[in-house]
Design a protein around this motif. Structure first.
Motif, PDB file in Angstrom:
ATOM      1  N   THR A  62      28.383 -17.483  45.210  1.00  0.00           N
ATOM      2  CA  THR A  62      27.361 -17.898  44.246  1.00  0.00           C
ATOM      3  C   THR A  62      27.696 -17.360  42.863  1.00  0.00           C
ATOM      4  O   THR A  62      26.800 -17.055  42.077  1.00  0.00           O
ATOM      5  N   SER A  78      34.499 -26.249  42.368  1.00  0.00           N
ATOM      6  CA  SER A  78      33.761 -25.245  41.603  1.00  0.00           C
ATOM      7  C   SER A  78      33.005 -25.908  40.464  1.00  0.00           C
ATOM      8  O   SER A  78      33.444 -26.929  39.926  1.00  0.00           O
ATOM      9  N   GLN A  79      31.851 -25.318  40.111  1.00  0.00           N
ATOM     10  CA  GLN A  79      31.073 -25.752  38.962  1.00  0.00           C
ATOM     11  C   GLN A  79      30.586 -24.519  38.221  1.00  0.00           C
ATOM     12  O   GLN A  79      30.222 -23.512  38.846  1.00  0.00           O
ATOM     13  N   SER A 114      32.620 -19.691  50.462  1.00  0.00           N
ATOM     14  CA  SER A 114      31.897 -20.034  49.236  1.00  0.00           C
ATOM     15  C   SER A 114      31.156 -18.825  48.679  1.00  0.00           C
ATOM     16  O   SER A 114      30.746 -17.928  49.417  1.00  0.00           O
ATOM     17  N   SER A 159      30.094 -17.234  39.100  1.00  0.00           N
ATOM     18  CA  SER A 159      30.021 -17.933  37.811  1.00  0.00           C
ATOM     19  C   SER A 159      30.681 -19.292  37.830  1.00  0.00           C
ATOM     20  O   SER A 159      30.396 -20.133  36.983  1.00  0.00           O
ATOM     21  N   GLY A 160      31.582 -19.549  38.802  1.00  0.00           N
ATOM     22  CA  GLY A 160      32.252 -20.844  38.865  1.00  0.00           C
ATOM     23  C   GLY A 160      33.365 -20.949  37.838  1.00  0.00           C
ATOM     24  O   GLY A 160      33.591 -20.053  37.014  1.00  0.00           O
ATOM     25  N   GLY A 173      28.400 -21.940  36.804  1.00  0.00           N
ATOM     26  CA  GLY A 173      27.062 -21.485  37.142  1.00  0.00           C
ATOM     27  C   GLY A 173      26.624 -21.774  38.562  1.00  0.00           C
ATOM     28  O   GLY A 173      25.541 -21.358  38.976  1.00  0.00           O
ATOM     29  N   LYS A 174      27.461 -22.483  39.336  1.00  0.00           N
ATOM     30  CA  LYS A 174      27.066 -22.847  40.700  1.00  0.00           C
ATOM     31  C   LYS A 174      28.041 -22.339  41.759  1.00  0.00           C
ATOM     32  O   LYS A 174      27.935 -22.697  42.926  1.00  0.00           O
TER      33      LYS A 174
END
Length: 680
Positions: free
Chosen positions: A471, A519-520, A469, A473-474, A522-523
């Motif tokens: 951090t 994926s999201q 995983s 832009s998603g 911004g997350k």
């Protein structure tokens, strides 16, 4: 039987819940009909049989049945036409199709034509047949009960309304009977005035919306709906109320969304009718609200499964196409890279031609690397599989990973203290880690954190789960459906081939695993990979010791390869090394002519996939007359020499294409048991 396991009716057989149910079995294979008939009769069903669709329709015209079990591929009238004919004469009669081995598209086509369910041959466990039959009979029963219940409720509501209009004297008795029915119904029964205020709500409203009947009476109907649902109801009411009373619809059904007390949404079906007073004037609305969330969810799941099936079929087709093209290009690259290498060996390093040939080799090498990525996506690359500790593999790769990534990328390892063994090609696992890391770095242009984790106690017992995983832009959800497709990329032109994640997907699948992505925007993004677990670390087999040493320059090598360019290149390289070389482009011709060859043959160097006789069969037949013959297989397809799942047989000597001068000569010396100094 070829497609049914008759022992299944002895194992896990469950008595039928409705012995009186009648099943019509239609199949052109007598053995299958008899096996199904025997099993279903043992389960308590009455069974009629027919040889084809035409005969099945004749049986159906004379006898009634509760369910049809039909094969799709039959003479005279196949299962597809039968489904359409049955839908015309008995729309409610469920049809379960039996599709041929692996032909999922036939089953999908049958479902689209109206089939209720399907089975795939071979049917290893006949109890599955009973389960599907029971499931569809239960669906029919529930549907009929639901329809009957709905009609009954609507008739009761209409009858009560007519009684209220006809005689005020019977109002108390009618209301009492109405409440008894409403308060024991699972659906919500309600009445409402023309201002949208509820005048009655049955107790089941608590289970449906979370409100008590008293609370619901205080809330206007519009506040319990989504804005879109309010618009639908308002339009329906306004249209009806503009019509004369005798032209207004007595009944109506509409699907909307209610807002529950906790704020969540629920899909419901409203069945409504107008309430008239004694003078025939409209004074309100009465209706029934039914929860259809389960039905909606089932329909959505069915649509999602169909979409997943289409996507899987598309990816499989692309993989086959890519694998075939990559294999052919590999054959073209062999003479390009190989002859350039041979020519450079005869030139001085300051010769202009030497440099130009170097550029040819460099371009060929880039093409070879690209083909390797395509082969990885199509799951046809050769794997050097061994039992490996995934924890140790990640730890060993950590230094390379940190040296590759930018300094503003923090790498965090969350690994268990105990080993996690899997069957894997360690170099390919490292390739997965590198591709995912570089992909994550590109998603974090301002820096961020990359977490690699093997979580304890989360994976199923037979799997080792690796999560990766970042951090960054998603990604938008619509991009995730295409993320593993070859040449799909969100990067700018010239900043990526779009093969990185395709390679990861192919490598994981070839290892027997699976990969998911979430994926999201911004997350960040998280990849979850599951590999089959190995219980214990296996000891590596001892190195094989050559039984005899063949002196280079005196060894005879038989080269069998159906691609002329590859065969000529291999022959040229081996002759320059001092070997005696015999060539043949056809395996069968080689077998026919082997008896005329007088000299002894030390090594067979053969392609794996060739015409009517493959390389393994060629070697086995040559061994009958040449028991000491050694073999070296070559191929651009891993699947050609792999038993079944992309794992190279450890007992076979193998060299992957594209060949180079160095790889070919080194492998030949190794198989012949020669040292570097003994090779001429």
């Amino acid at each position: 039987m070829a497609h049914l396991n008759s022992d299944a009716k002895k194992d896990g057989n469950i008595p039928a819940r409705e012995p009186a149910a009648v099943i019509l079995v239609i199949d052109d294979e007598r053995a299958i009909r008899q096996s199904l008939q025997g099993f279903l009769e043992d389960c308590g069903y009455t069974v009629w049989c027919a040889e084809n669709g035409k005969q099945g329709l004749s049986v159906l015209a004379e006898k009634s049945c509760d369910l049809i079990l039909v094969d799709l591929r039959m003479p005279e009238m196949d299962g597809f036409e039968l489904i359409e004919r049955v839908k015309q004469i008995a729309p409610e009669l469920p049809t379960v199709v039996i599709s041929g081995t692996g032909v999922v598209r036939d089953a999908v086509s049958a479902i689209r034509k109206g089939a209720a369910d399907y089975l795939m041959k071979p049917i290893e466990d006949l109890s599955v047949v009973q389960h599907i039959i029971e499931r569809n009979l239960e669906r029919v029963r529930l549907r009929r009960e639901s329809q009957s219940h709905q009609e009954h409720l609507e008739e009761e509501v209409a009858r009560r309304t007519e009684e209220l209009s006809a005689s005020n004297a019977k109002l108390r008795e009618s209301e009492s009977r109405y409440r008894l029915l409403a308060e024991n119904a699972t659906d919500v029964i309600w009445t409402m005035d023309l201002n949208g205020r509820f005048t009655y709500a049955s107790p089941s409203v608590i289970d449906l919306l979370g409100y008590s009947p008293e609370e619901r009476l205080q809330i206007p109907m519009g506040q319990l709906m989504t804005p879109g649902s309010r618009e639908i109801i308002a339009r329906r009411f306004s249209q009806e109320l503009t019509l004369p009373v005798d032209q207004r619809s007595a009944k109506g059904t509409v699907e909307i969304q209610h807002v529950k007390k906790d704020g969540s949404l629920i899909d419901v079906e409203l069945s409504m009718s107008w309430i008239l007073d004694a003078q025939g004037e409209t004074v309100g609305v009465q209706g029934i609200t039914r929860d259809i969330s389960a039905r909606k969810q089932a329909a959505q799941e069915k649509q999602e499964l169909a979409e997943q099936l289409r996507h899987a079929q598309k990816m499989e087709s692309i993989g086959r196409l890519v694998g075939g093209i990559a294999h052919d290009i590999n054959n073209f690259l062999i003479p390009i890279i190989g002859y350039a290498d041979l020519m450079r060996a005869d030139l001085a390093s300051d010769d202009p031609q030497y440099l130009r040939l170097g550029e040819i080799e460099k371009a060929g090498g880039l093409a070879r690397d690209l083909i390797a990525k395509l082969m990885a996506f199509s799951r046809k690359q050769v794997l050097d599989v061994q039992t490996a500790d995934l924890v140790q593999t990640i730890q060993d790769f950590e230094k390379i990973l940190r040296a590759t990534l930018r300094e503003d990328i923090t790498v965090e390892l969350r690994l268990p203290a105990t080993p996690k063994y899997i069957k894997a090609d360690v170099s390919q696992i490292s390739q997965i880690l590198m591709n995912l890391a570089v992909n994550a770095q590109d998603a974090m242009p301002q820096g961020g954190k990359l977490a690699i984790e093997i979580a304890e106690g989360i994976s199923p017992a037979d799997w080792v789960t690796l999560s990766f995983s970042d951090t960054g832009s998603g990604m938008e959800q619509e991009l995730l459906a295409n993320i593993f497709e070859p040449f799909f990329t969100t990067k700018e032109q010239g900043k990526g081939t779009g093969l990185g994640l395709s390679m990861v997907h192919g490598i994981v699948k070839q290892h027997g695993g699976n990969i998911e992505v979430a994926s999201q925007i911004g997350k960040g993004t998280k990849f979850t990979i599951r590999f089959p677990r190995c219980r214990e670390k296996e000891q590596a087999p001892p190195d094989a010791i050559a039984e005899k040493t063949v002196i280079a320059g005196r060894a005879s090598i038989l080269v069998v390869e159906d691609n002329e360019l590859v065969r000529e290149f291999v022959g040229t390289v081996l002759r320059e090394q001092g070997y005696r070389v015999l060539e043949d482009g056809d395996a069968q011709h080689c077998l026919d002519e082997i008896g005329r060859i007088e000299e002894h043959i030390d090594l067979l160097l053969t392609d794996v996939v060739m015409g009517s006789v493959n390389g393994r069969e060629l070697y086995q037949q040559l061994q009958e007359s040449l028991p000491d013959l050694k073999v070296l297989y070559m191929s651009g397809y891993a699947a050609d020499v792999i038993a079944d799942r992309g794992v190279l047989d450890s007992r076979a000597d193998f060299i992957p294409k594209p060949l180079t001068v160095e790889s070919l000569t080194k492998k030949v010396r190794e198989v012949l048991g020669q040292t570097e100094s003994s090779a001429g």
